[in-house]
Design a protein around this motif. Sequence first.
Motif: not given
Length: 227
Positions: A98-100, A119-120, A130-133
């Motif tokens: 989950l990243d968006r 959360v990735q 992929h993934g959030l900063a």
Amino acid sequence: MSVKQRLQTIQQHIAKACEKTGRNASDVKIVAVTKYVSIARAKEAIDAGIVHLGESRTDGFLQKYETIGKEATWHFIGTLQSRKVKQIIDYVDYVHSLDRLSLAEEINKRANRTIKCFVQVNVSGEQSKHGLAPKDVLPFIETLSAFSRIEVVGLMTMAPYTDDEATIRRCFRTLRELKEQVQEKQLPHAPCTQLSMGMSNDYVIAVEEGATFLRLGTCLVGEEEVE
């Protein structure tokens, strides 16, 4: 080597890493990543005592689920396209990617129960991942309170593929620290107690840094030619 023999070796490594860091080995769960192997090999993993199976493609997930069904706890560990959520969401137990917000909206819309989500996070900053900063993780998780069918059970990352142990360790440690920051917020929708990190080449370091779910493919089930 059979899956059972490989599993025994992996469990010994996990036990040693836990002993070194004062952890309980029972807190570390192994997800057998079956993307590159047949249904028969996935069933061999279950027969060896594996409970958790992970797939990263919707078609492969559905093929294996059709045969294995509720014999396993199912993890979707790959990038999940919003348009494909409806195909798997009734069968999956955990989503690791989950990243968006658009994906969160689709999961919440399509799910008929609460879905456990990781959360990735792109800790390494590699463009290929992929993934959030890291700086965006907490704000993103706070916005997820609007989605009643999403529970953020933890964070997930992939370390760089490198022989540099310090780089790998730093990546996993950063994720653990982020998890602790989320936990401090005591958000009802985001207990965030789990860490999905560690793969075939770096799982021992991951355990030492606090991993609770390891995603193991090659070192556990090997690889086969699977269409």
